[in-house]
Write an enzyme that holds these catalytic residues in place. Structure first.
Site, PDB file in Angstrom:
ATOM      1  N   ASP A  89       0.864  -1.171   0.000  1.00  0.00           N
ATOM      2  CA  ASP A  89       0.000   0.000   0.000  1.00  0.00           C
ATOM      3  C   ASP A  89       0.905   1.226   0.000  1.00  0.00           C
ATOM      4  O   ASP A  89       2.008   1.196   0.534  1.00  0.00           O
ATOM      5  CB  ASP A  89      -0.899  -0.034   1.246  1.00  0.00           C
ATOM      6  N   ASP A 271      -8.423  -7.001   0.367  1.00  0.00           N
ATOM      7  CA  ASP A 271      -7.616  -7.138   1.578  1.00  0.00           C
ATOM      8  C   ASP A 271      -8.416  -6.560   2.726  1.00  0.00           C
ATOM      9  O   ASP A 271      -9.256  -5.678   2.527  1.00  0.00           O
ATOM     10  CB  ASP A 271      -6.286  -6.381   1.454  1.00  0.00           C
ATOM     11  N   CYS A 309     -13.073 -28.430   8.967  1.00  0.00           N
ATOM     12  CA  CYS A 309     -12.046 -27.455   8.582  1.00  0.00           C
ATOM     13  C   CYS A 309     -10.668 -28.083   8.740  1.00  0.00           C
ATOM     14  O   CYS A 309     -10.398 -28.761   9.729  1.00  0.00           O
ATOM     15  CB  CYS A 309     -12.161 -26.201   9.445  1.00  0.00           C
ATOM     16  N   CYS A 311      -7.723 -26.356   8.821  1.00  0.00           N
ATOM     17  CA  CYS A 311      -6.710 -25.395   9.255  1.00  0.00           C
ATOM     18  C   CYS A 311      -5.906 -25.971  10.422  1.00  0.00           C
ATOM     19  O   CYS A 311      -6.331 -26.946  11.056  1.00  0.00           O
ATOM     20  CB  CYS A 311      -7.367 -24.070   9.647  1.00  0.00           C
ATOM     21  N   CYS A 314      -8.088 -26.230  13.738  1.00  0.00           N
ATOM     22  CA  CYS A 314      -9.164 -27.233  13.744  1.00  0.00           C
ATOM     23  C   CYS A 314      -8.637 -28.656  13.607  1.00  0.00           C
ATOM     24  O   CYS A 314      -9.277 -29.609  14.042  1.00  0.00           O
ATOM     25  CB  CYS A 314     -10.161 -26.933  12.631  1.00  0.00           C
ATOM     26  N   HIS A 340      -6.918 -19.813  11.781  1.00  0.00           N
ATOM     27  CA  HIS A 340      -8.230 -20.328  11.353  1.00  0.00           C
ATOM     28  C   HIS A 340      -8.944 -19.314  10.468  1.00  0.00           C
ATOM     29  O   HIS A 340      -9.460 -19.662   9.397  1.00  0.00           O
ATOM     30  CB  HIS A 340      -9.117 -20.671  12.546  1.00  0.00           C
TER      31      HIS A 340
END
Length: 378
Positions: A89, A271, A309, A311, A314, A340
């Protein structure tokens, strides 16, 4: 090179080939303002949770550790040990967020550092020079982000100046990309559309910056005070006046619902700090709505955050354990929650891309919104 692979209405399934790899869109860029994702998330973690693009901030890295230091260490990719695309940015958002610490002039913006108060000047050329030192994949043009509820006359003057600044950014980037000492001589430049919630100003500005033939275009100055309905209206009215054959980036947005609505309206880059910020406070995204792990009912809950999930949180840990970590202020709790949430966002983008390929995005979107609108707190 940007290539559209499939369209459903205005929604685009595309890819952007860069010097640091190909970005499959629609894409959510994971926000690492100071070259790190808040919550003790490493670059290895980012690779494991399907991150395509990492986003860092020009102003913050200029202030600390300093872009010259990062250049001496080989650029942001080497500094972070991250070999996939990075978007920086421009510092333009800080013109909005640090309003009490800056003065805007035609030549650029004078800041007082939010860290030590020292004077900093940043204009289009300085922003391009800093981003060139950082050697990011995609540099954002330097702009002013006026408040979405600012007075019309102020917005008109601000947007005209932002257009003049973009012309200066383009010239400076061409110069920098031709220097032998530049680390990434293939750095891309995205222009930014502004105009608050005034349709005609947005459209006029979109037409003007399209003529400058940037590598991509962003919608800035949204999600800064206006309603979701106003934001969707601005996207709907403005996107048709930005080039369809270039990436379209909605800056700083947003919730899963915001993303789904914006994809439908032709946006393909996103984003937002929500997944990381909310994660650090125990607020977690699931396909059945958000849950707050601080709630007492999770004290004995042996289930993962979300069944099915994959991730890192999880796959191994229970709601009860992660809740304990958060209550005990153990950093691991924040880290698992952030992982997560980012995995949830990145997986949702994968699903969006697949739905577009299958010609079933509208059905997917409606089903996803319906499921997530329930605050299950199961």
């Amino acid at each position: 090179m940007y290539k559209i692979l499939k369209m459903e209405g205005r929604a685009k399934r595309a890819q952007l080939t860069t010097v640091h790899g190909t970005i499959q869109t629609p894409v959510f860029m994971n926000v690492g303002t100071a070259a790190a994702i808040k919550g003790a998330v490493s670059t290895e973690d980012l690779e494991g949770i399907k991150t395509q693009v990492e986003l860092s901030n020009t102003y913050h890295l200029h202030v600390r550790p300093g872009d010259q230091i990062i250049k001496q260490l080989g650029g942001l990719h080497k500094f972070m040990s991250w070999n996939r695309p990075i978007l920086t940015d421009s510092g333009g958002f800080q013109v909005f967020s640090l309003a009490g610490l800056r003065k805007i002039k035609e030549e650029g913006v004078y800041f007082n550092s939010h860290i030590d108060g020292r004077k900093i000047f940043m204009g289009p050329e300085e922003s391009m020079q800093i981003q060139s030192n950082l050697a990011s994949t995609i540099a954002m043009a330097f702009d002013e982000c006026p408040s979405s509820v600012a007075d019309r006359r102020y917005v008109e003057a601000s947007v005209a100046r932002t257009a003049r600044w973009l012309e200066r950014c383009r010239k400076e980037m061409v110069r920098l990309n031709n220097l032998e000492s530049t680390i990434n001589r293939n750095q891309l430049l995205f222009g930014i559309n502004q105009g608050a919630v005034y349709d005609d100003i947005r459209i006029d500005h979109a037409k003007r910056i399209t003529e400058m033939d940037c590598d991509g275009y962003a919608l800035g100055g949204l999600a800064v005070g206006e309603s979701h309905e106003q934001m969707y209206h601005v996207i709907e009215e403005t996107v048709p006046f930005l080039p369809q054959n270039k990436p379209t980036y909605l800056m700083g947005v947003g919730t899963p619902a915001n993303i789904l609505e914006a994809v439908e309206r032709g946006v393909d880059f996103f984003d937002c700090v929500y997944p990381t910020r909310n994660g650090r406070h125990g607020h977690l995204y699931t396909n059945n709505g958000k849950i707050n792990l601080f709630n007492a009912k999770y004290e004995l809950d042996a289930r993962p955050i979300e069944e099915g999930c994959s991730c890192p949180a999880c796959s191994r840990y229970s709601r009860a354990y992660i809740r304990h970590l958060l209550k005990a202020k153990e950093m691991l709790g924040m880290r698992l929650c952030v992982l997560h949430n980012l995995y949830f966002y990145n997986t949702m983008m994968e699903e969006i891309r697949q739905a577009l390929e299958d010609g079933a995005f509208s059905t997917y979107k409606n089903r996803k919104l319906e499921r997530m609108s329930g605050h299950s707190e199961d």
